[in-house]
Design an enzyme around this catalytic site. Sequence first.
Site, PDB file in Angstrom:
ATOM      1  N   LYS A 127       9.356 -26.027  60.991  1.00 42.31           N
ATOM      2  CA  LYS A 127      10.716 -25.771  61.468  1.00 42.31           C
ATOM      3  C   LYS A 127      10.964 -26.441  62.826  1.00 42.31           C
ATOM      4  O   LYS A 127      11.966 -27.135  63.018  1.00 42.31           O
ATOM      5  CB  LYS A 127      10.894 -24.252  61.585  1.00 42.31           C
ATOM      6  CG  LYS A 127      12.107 -23.777  62.306  1.00 42.31           C
ATOM      7  CD  LYS A 127      12.132 -22.251  62.359  1.00 42.31           C
ATOM      8  CE  LYS A 127      11.764 -21.681  63.699  1.00 42.31           C
ATOM      9  NZ  LYS A 127      12.586 -22.013  64.826  1.00 42.31           N
TER      10      LYS A 127
ATOM     11  N   CYS B 185       6.472 -21.942  62.049  1.00 40.69           N
ATOM     12  CA  CYS B 185       6.832 -22.585  63.325  1.00 40.69           C
ATOM     13  C   CYS B 185       6.815 -24.104  63.292  1.00 40.69           C
ATOM     14  O   CYS B 185       7.839 -24.739  63.524  1.00 40.69           O
ATOM     15  CB  CYS B 185       5.908 -22.078  64.418  1.00 40.69           C
ATOM     16  SG  CYS B 185       5.906 -20.296  64.521  1.00 40.69           S
TER      17      CYS B 185
ATOM     18  N   GLY C 123       1.461 -25.843  58.141  1.00 37.14           N
ATOM     19  CA  GLY C 123       2.440 -24.960  57.495  1.00 37.14           C
ATOM     20  C   GLY C 123       2.843 -23.863  58.457  1.00 37.14           C
ATOM     21  O   GLY C 123       2.730 -24.008  59.672  1.00 37.14           O
TER      22      GLY C 123
ATOM     23  N   ASN D 154       4.690 -27.509  70.333  1.00 39.72           N
ATOM     24  CA  ASN D 154       4.537 -27.433  68.875  1.00 39.72           C
ATOM     25  C   ASN D 154       4.571 -28.821  68.232  1.00 39.72           C
ATOM     26  O   ASN D 154       3.801 -29.112  67.320  1.00 39.72           O
ATOM     27  CB  ASN D 154       5.613 -26.530  68.265  1.00 39.72           C
ATOM     28  CG  ASN D 154       5.191 -25.069  68.306  1.00 39.72           C
ATOM     29  OD1 ASN D 154       4.141 -24.737  68.848  1.00 39.72           O
ATOM     30  ND2 ASN D 154       6.002 -24.193  67.737  1.00 39.72           N
TER      31      ASN D 154
ATOM     32  N   LEU E 144       2.197 -17.703  71.373  1.00 39.32           N
ATOM     33  CA  LEU E 144       1.125 -17.039  70.617  1.00 39.32           C
ATOM     34  C   LEU E 144       1.010 -17.606  69.202  1.00 39.32           C
ATOM     35  O   LEU E 144       1.956 -18.188  68.663  1.00 39.32           O
ATOM     36  CB  LEU E 144       1.354 -15.530  70.556  1.00 39.32           C
ATOM     37  CG  LEU E 144       2.614 -14.970  69.887  1.00 39.32           C
ATOM     38  CD1 LEU E 144       2.540 -15.001  68.381  1.00 39.32           C
ATOM     39  CD2 LEU E 144       2.831 -13.546  70.349  1.00 39.32           C
TER      40      LEU E 144
ATOM     41  N   LYS F 101      -2.477 -19.623  56.709  1.00 35.43           N
ATOM     42  CA  LYS F 101      -3.698 -19.832  57.489  1.00 35.43           C
ATOM     43  C   LYS F 101      -4.506 -18.536  57.461  1.00 35.43           C
ATOM     44  O   LYS F 101      -4.022 -17.521  56.947  1.00 35.43           O
ATOM     45  CB  LYS F 101      -3.370 -20.268  58.911  1.00 35.43           C
ATOM     46  CG  LYS F 101      -2.694 -19.200  59.749  1.00 35.43           C
ATOM     47  CD  LYS F 101      -2.549 -19.716  61.170  1.00 35.43           C
ATOM     48  CE  LYS F 101      -2.537 -18.612  62.162  1.00 35.43           C
ATOM     49  NZ  LYS F 101      -2.540 -19.064  63.534  1.00 35.43           N
TER      50      LYS F 101
ATOM     51  N   GLU G 297       7.609 -18.416  73.755  1.00 36.78           N
ATOM     52  CA  GLU G 297       6.370 -17.775  73.290  1.00 36.78           C
ATOM     53  C   GLU G 297       5.404 -18.826  72.755  1.00 36.78           C
ATOM     54  O   GLU G 297       5.818 -19.757  72.084  1.00 36.78           O
ATOM     55  CB  GLU G 297       6.744 -16.779  72.170  1.00 36.78           C
ATOM     56  CG  GLU G 297       5.597 -15.985  71.652  1.00 36.78           C
ATOM     57  CD  GLU G 297       4.836 -15.301  72.782  1.00 36.78           C
ATOM     58  OE1 GLU G 297       5.403 -14.415  73.423  1.00 36.78           O
ATOM     59  OE2 GLU G 297       3.664 -15.677  73.039  1.00 36.78           O
TER      60      GLU G 297
END
Length: 436
Positions: A261, A258, A255, A206, A151, A318, A149
């Site tokens: 981590k 996601c 932050g 990411n 999104l 956010k 994913e």
Amino acid sequence: MQITVIGTGFVGVVTAAVFASYDNKVIGLDIDEKKISKLKKNLVPFYEPGLEKLLKQQQKSGNLEFTTAYQKGIENSDLVILAVGTPSNPEGGADLTYLLSATKELAPYLKSEAIVAVKSTVPPGTLPKVDKIISQTANVKYYLAAMPEFLKEGSAVEDTIHPDRVVIGARENVVFDRLRELHRPLKCQVIEVSPESAQMAKYAANAYLATRITFINQIADLCEKNGADVEEVIAAISHDRRIGKHYWYPGVGYGGSCFPKDVKELAYYSRQVGEGENLFNKISDLNEERIPRLMKNFGDQLGGWSGKTVAVLGLAFKPHTDDMREAPSLKVIPYLLDQQAKVRGYDPKALSAAKQIFPSDENLSFHDSIDDACQSVDVVLALIEWPEIVDYDYSHVIDQKKEQWLIDARNQLLASQVKGWGFNYIGIGRGEIDEQ
Ligand code: UGA
């Protein structure tokens, strides 16, 4: 297509609702009875723009339903999407406990030729573990896929309806054919790769974005040493099409649930496969150090935090979410309290989450409006770029009798305007900013 989505966090609920809106029959399945009974009443346990409306429409249309019963959820499904949480374990790796237990639960009920697609973020090498569990119970032919994913929270519905791309990792053409067909109404690029590549692509995306943020934050720090303005530097480099000006604003570090981590998981994975210490560890460490470092720097500029009253505006990680996981406020507020400052917090959506998280403290209060939070403060700290916080007219909160500072932790306000209102302006990486 008959689809079941296991896990009703924001990825699961959004995925289920969007696929239902494209005329699939979708079941959202979760073992959390409270959550499911709320979802049946169209109550989303978190704030995500547009989701409640979509949920209502799709449950009303009969395309979407929720259940806690595995047999009911799985037995007629052509596609089972695993979207359960994969938090980090204490060593920093992905904890697959929920994923593997959901796999065990679903296996006995699988329909012949069903696809089980893993949407949760997991390291390469996870599908064989899923396969091993299913093969112990299922007596039917089934297929596996990785369907990561991409999104973003706060725009999850929009991102799912209009994704930049969909990535499908599988081995068999029949899986690509069926999943390509499922995504056809989204009219986006469908990238078909191996499961390992799909899973690496998720971590790589990411980690790259987190690296980009860390990079520009480091450049901002250098700008502070030499009088350069990081916003001018960004404008100058962004004309290079290889670089661009998107996803590039400096601030207090990344932050959320996601990036922190996933970068740590990639670092852990890297050590596990014998690649040792590397870039990802460094990125993670730099991000961890950022807030204490910045807060000290801000404090030095305003003559120390002790005895100051500070409005902290933006408590979620956010804008457009009430999610406080790894939110900057979780580090900023304790830092300020520790420095004997008084804190007045405000957020458009995360106030009730914040009230539950922070222990009560005589020096900490929460307020229902920016105006209220900023009453008689020495410092306005605009921490999160909610439009309401960026667009606010702070001339209302100027107190002629005292010296006041406005810290623009995301460089979203106009420095000249802030100064015009009567504040001392502090931004991120801004040297020569007597502009316009
Ligand atoms: C992120 C990714 O952007 C998604 O593609 C991914 O699917 C998701 O993680 C996930 O793995 O589930 P998200 O955490 O919702 O999405 O939020 P972002 O908007 O990407 O922001 C992440 C953090 O980076 C925030 O703390 C944000 O303030 C910070 N950020 C973002 C910056 O500091 N500077 C920027 O230029 C952009």
